[in-house]
Design a protein around this motif. Structure first.
Motif, PDB file in Angstrom:
ATOM      1  N   ASN A  53     -34.252  35.516  15.610  1.00 19.20           N
ATOM      2  CA  ASN A  53     -34.200  35.068  17.000  1.00 19.20           C
ATOM      3  C   ASN A  53     -32.822  35.521  17.466  1.00 19.20           C
ATOM      4  O   ASN A  53     -31.864  34.632  17.632  1.00 19.20           O
ATOM      5  CB  ASN A  53     -34.507  33.715  17.103  1.00 19.20           C
ATOM      6  N   TYR A  54     -32.589  36.751  17.591  1.00 18.57           N
ATOM      7  CA  TYR A  54     -31.051  37.058  18.022  1.00 18.57           C
ATOM      8  C   TYR A  54     -30.696  36.440  19.289  1.00 18.57           C
ATOM      9  O   TYR A  54     -29.443  36.094  19.523  1.00 18.57           O
ATOM     10  CB  TYR A  54     -30.970  38.465  18.363  1.00 18.57           C
ATOM     11  N   SER A  55     -31.429  36.144  20.254  1.00 14.44           N
ATOM     12  CA  SER A  55     -31.006  35.426  21.403  1.00 14.44           C
ATOM     13  C   SER A  55     -30.205  34.119  21.474  1.00 14.44           C
ATOM     14  O   SER A  55     -29.512  33.624  21.938  1.00 14.44           O
ATOM     15  CB  SER A  55     -32.210  35.642  22.501  1.00 14.44           C
ATOM     16  N   THR A  56     -30.851  33.404  20.415  1.00 15.59           N
ATOM     17  CA  THR A  56     -30.277  32.063  19.991  1.00 15.59           C
ATOM     18  C   THR A  56     -28.943  32.228  19.385  1.00 15.59           C
ATOM     19  O   THR A  56     -28.078  31.605  19.909  1.00 15.59           O
ATOM     20  CB  THR A  56     -31.216  31.468  18.990  1.00 15.59           C
ATOM     21  N   ILE A  57     -28.773  33.094  18.577  1.00 18.62           N
ATOM     22  CA  ILE A  57     -27.672  33.489  18.139  1.00 18.62           C
ATOM     23  C   ILE A  57     -26.490  33.999  18.989  1.00 18.62           C
ATOM     24  O   ILE A  57     -25.416  33.633  19.102  1.00 18.62           O
ATOM     25  CB  ILE A  57     -27.503  34.509  16.971  1.00 18.62           C
ATOM     26  N   GLU A  58     -26.953  34.984  19.963  1.00 13.07           N
ATOM     27  CA  GLU A  58     -25.963  35.449  20.909  1.00 13.07           C
ATOM     28  C   GLU A  58     -25.312  34.423  21.840  1.00 13.07           C
ATOM     29  O   GLU A  58     -24.485  34.284  22.327  1.00 13.07           O
ATOM     30  CB  GLU A  58     -26.507  36.721  21.548  1.00 13.07           C
ATOM     31  N   SER A  59     -26.498  33.667  22.232  1.00 14.82           N
ATOM     32  CA  SER A  59     -26.003  32.490  23.401  1.00 14.82           C
ATOM     33  C   SER A  59     -25.194  31.405  22.769  1.00 14.82           C
ATOM     34  O   SER A  59     -24.298  30.802  23.341  1.00 14.82           O
ATOM     35  CB  SER A  59     -27.330  31.844  23.903  1.00 14.82           C
ATOM     36  N   GLN A  60     -25.335  31.155  21.295  1.00 11.30           N
ATOM     37  CA  GLN A  60     -24.527  30.199  20.807  1.00 11.30           C
ATOM     38  C   GLN A  60     -23.354  30.480  20.065  1.00 11.30           C
ATOM     39  O   GLN A  60     -22.379  29.539  20.047  1.00 11.30           O
ATOM     40  CB  GLN A  60     -25.270  29.260  19.886  1.00 11.30           C
ATOM     41  N   LEU A  61     -23.026  31.620  19.729  1.00 13.42           N
ATOM     42  CA  LEU A  61     -21.809  32.036  18.904  1.00 13.42           C
ATOM     43  C   LEU A  61     -21.127  32.885  19.697  1.00 13.42           C
ATOM     44  O   LEU A  61     -21.630  33.870  20.057  1.00 13.42           O
ATOM     45  CB  LEU A  61     -22.495  32.363  17.608  1.00 13.42           C
ATOM     46  N   LYS A  62     -19.917  32.596  19.975  1.00  9.71           N
ATOM     47  CA  LYS A  62     -18.919  33.508  20.701  1.00  9.71           C
ATOM     48  C   LYS A  62     -17.809  33.765  19.617  1.00  9.71           C
ATOM     49  O   LYS A  62     -17.623  33.137  18.677  1.00  9.71           O
ATOM     50  CB  LYS A  62     -18.371  32.831  21.882  1.00  9.71           C
ATOM     51  N   LEU A  63     -16.898  34.536  20.016  1.00 13.49           N
ATOM     52  CA  LEU A  63     -15.619  34.850  19.348  1.00 13.49           C
ATOM     53  C   LEU A  63     -14.886  33.665  19.116  1.00 13.49           C
ATOM     54  O   LEU A  63     -14.993  32.866  19.944  1.00 13.49           O
ATOM     55  CB  LEU A  63     -15.031  35.943  19.970  1.00 13.49           C
ATOM     56  N   ASN A  64     -14.421  33.874  17.545  1.00 15.17           N
ATOM     57  CA  ASN A  64     -13.782  32.540  17.065  1.00 15.17           C
ATOM     58  C   ASN A  64     -14.359  31.121  16.910  1.00 15.17           C
ATOM     59  O   ASN A  64     -13.860  30.113  16.823  1.00 15.17           O
ATOM     60  CB  ASN A  64     -12.407  32.131  18.037  1.00 15.17           C
ATOM     61  N   THR A  65     -15.713  30.998  17.111  1.00  9.70           N
ATOM     62  CA  THR A  65     -16.655  30.139  16.875  1.00  9.70           C
ATOM     63  C   THR A  65     -16.695  29.761  15.272  1.00  9.70           C
ATOM     64  O   THR A  65     -16.834  30.497  14.487  1.00  9.70           O
ATOM     65  CB  THR A  65     -17.982  30.129  17.340  1.00  9.70           C
ATOM     66  N   LEU A  66     -16.337  28.408  14.954  1.00 12.02           N
ATOM     67  CA  LEU A  66     -16.497  28.211  13.632  1.00 12.02           C
ATOM     68  C   LEU A  66     -18.068  27.747  13.204  1.00 12.02           C
ATOM     69  O   LEU A  66     -18.706  27.145  13.930  1.00 12.02           O
ATOM     70  CB  LEU A  66     -15.935  26.634  13.211  1.00 12.02           C
ATOM     71  N   ILE A  67     -18.455  28.456  12.056  1.00 16.77           N
ATOM     72  CA  ILE A  67     -19.749  28.452  11.822  1.00 16.77           C
ATOM     73  C   ILE A  67     -19.781  28.307  10.383  1.00 16.77           C
ATOM     74  O   ILE A  67     -19.019  28.642   9.497  1.00 16.77           O
ATOM     75  CB  ILE A  67     -20.641  29.756  12.257  1.00 16.77           C
ATOM     76  N   GLY A  68     -21.060  27.845   9.908  1.00 12.92           N
ATOM     77  CA  GLY A  68     -21.383  27.755   8.247  1.00 12.92           C
ATOM     78  C   GLY A  68     -22.503  28.555   8.068  1.00 12.92           C
ATOM     79  O   GLY A  68     -23.532  28.770   8.753  1.00 12.92           O
ATOM     80  N   LEU A  69     -22.482  29.449   7.094  1.00 14.41           N
ATOM     81  CA  LEU A  69     -23.569  30.464   6.575  1.00 14.41           C
ATOM     82  C   LEU A  69     -24.073  29.917   5.230  1.00 14.41           C
ATOM     83  O   LEU A  69     -23.108  29.785   4.367  1.00 14.41           O
ATOM     84  CB  LEU A  69     -23.059  31.739   6.563  1.00 14.41           C
ATOM     85  N   LYS A  70     -25.444  30.214   4.823  1.00 14.43           N
ATOM     86  CA  LYS A  70     -25.889  29.838   3.803  1.00 14.43           C
ATOM     87  C   LYS A  70     -26.670  31.113   3.421  1.00 14.43           C
ATOM     88  O   LYS A  70     -27.445  31.662   4.518  1.00 14.43           O
ATOM     89  CB  LYS A  70     -26.893  28.767   3.581  1.00 14.43           C
ATOM     90  N   GLY A  71     -26.492  31.565   2.368  1.00 15.10           N
ATOM     91  CA  GLY A  71     -27.236  32.984   2.115  1.00 15.10           C
ATOM     92  C   GLY A  71     -27.005  33.653   0.582  1.00 15.10           C
ATOM     93  O   GLY A  71     -26.567  32.885  -0.165  1.00 15.10           O
ATOM     94  N   ARG A  72     -27.016  34.929   0.482  1.00 20.22           N
ATOM     95  CA  ARG A  72     -27.036  35.482  -0.767  1.00 20.22           C
ATOM     96  C   ARG A  72     -25.918  36.708  -0.664  1.00 20.22           C
ATOM     97  O   ARG A  72     -25.809  37.179   0.325  1.00 20.22           O
ATOM     98  CB  ARG A  72     -28.240  35.775  -1.373  1.00 20.22           C
ATOM     99  N   ILE A  73     -25.284  36.949  -1.951  1.00 23.04           N
ATOM    100  CA  ILE A  73     -24.384  38.268  -1.703  1.00 23.04           C
ATOM    101  C   ILE A  73     -25.401  39.410  -2.210  1.00 23.04           C
ATOM    102  O   ILE A  73     -25.871  39.422  -3.319  1.00 23.04           O
ATOM    103  CB  ILE A  73     -23.308  37.904  -2.652  1.00 23.04           C
ATOM    104  N   GLU A  74     -25.076  40.508  -1.609  1.00 22.81           N
ATOM    105  CA  GLU A  74     -25.682  41.823  -1.833  1.00 22.81           C
ATOM    106  C   GLU A  74     -24.561  43.014  -1.717  1.00 22.81           C
ATOM    107  O   GLU A  74     -23.900  42.769  -0.716  1.00 22.81           O
ATOM    108  CB  GLU A  74     -26.740  42.246  -0.912  1.00 22.81           C
ATOM    109  N   MET A  75     -24.335  43.781  -2.831  1.00 21.24           N
ATOM    110  CA  MET A  75     -23.515  44.744  -2.437  1.00 21.24           C
ATOM    111  C   MET A  75     -23.970  46.106  -1.943  1.00 21.24           C
ATOM    112  O   MET A  75     -24.983  46.322  -2.439  1.00 21.24           O
ATOM    113  CB  MET A  75     -22.782  44.908  -3.941  1.00 21.24           C
TER     114      MET A  75
END
Length: 79
Positions: A53-75
């Motif tokens: 749901n990109y529209s949710t991300i785009e509307s809520q996250l602006k440059l310099n916003t503090l965010i937390g991410l949970k995921g995995r690392i892939e090289m």
């Protein structure tokens, strides 16, 4: 073994959509310890989100916003 990571940092680039319909952005994450100048060093980490749901991300996250991410690392090998 578990490949899991949690990052907390500031969005340091605009979110871009790549050809696979994934969101690409840079995350600035401060290090725990200060350097010799009593300032925190930061690491710039390139991230790819497969959140659908990109529209949710785009509307809520602006440059310099503090965010937390949970995921995995892939090289990714760019050669």
């Amino acid at each position: 073994m578990v490949n899991q990571i949690i990052l907390v940092g500031r969005l340091s680039s605009e979110i871009k959509i790549n050809d696979k319909n994934e969101q690409e952005f840079l995350l600035s994450v401060a290090r725990k310890d200060k350097d010799g100048n009593e300032e925190y060093q930061t690491d710039i980490i390139p991230c790819i989100s497969r959140f659908t749901n990109y529209s949710t991300i785009e509307s809520q996250l602006k440059l310099n916003t503090l965010i937390g991410l949970k995921g995995r690392i892939e090289m990714i090998d760019n050669q």
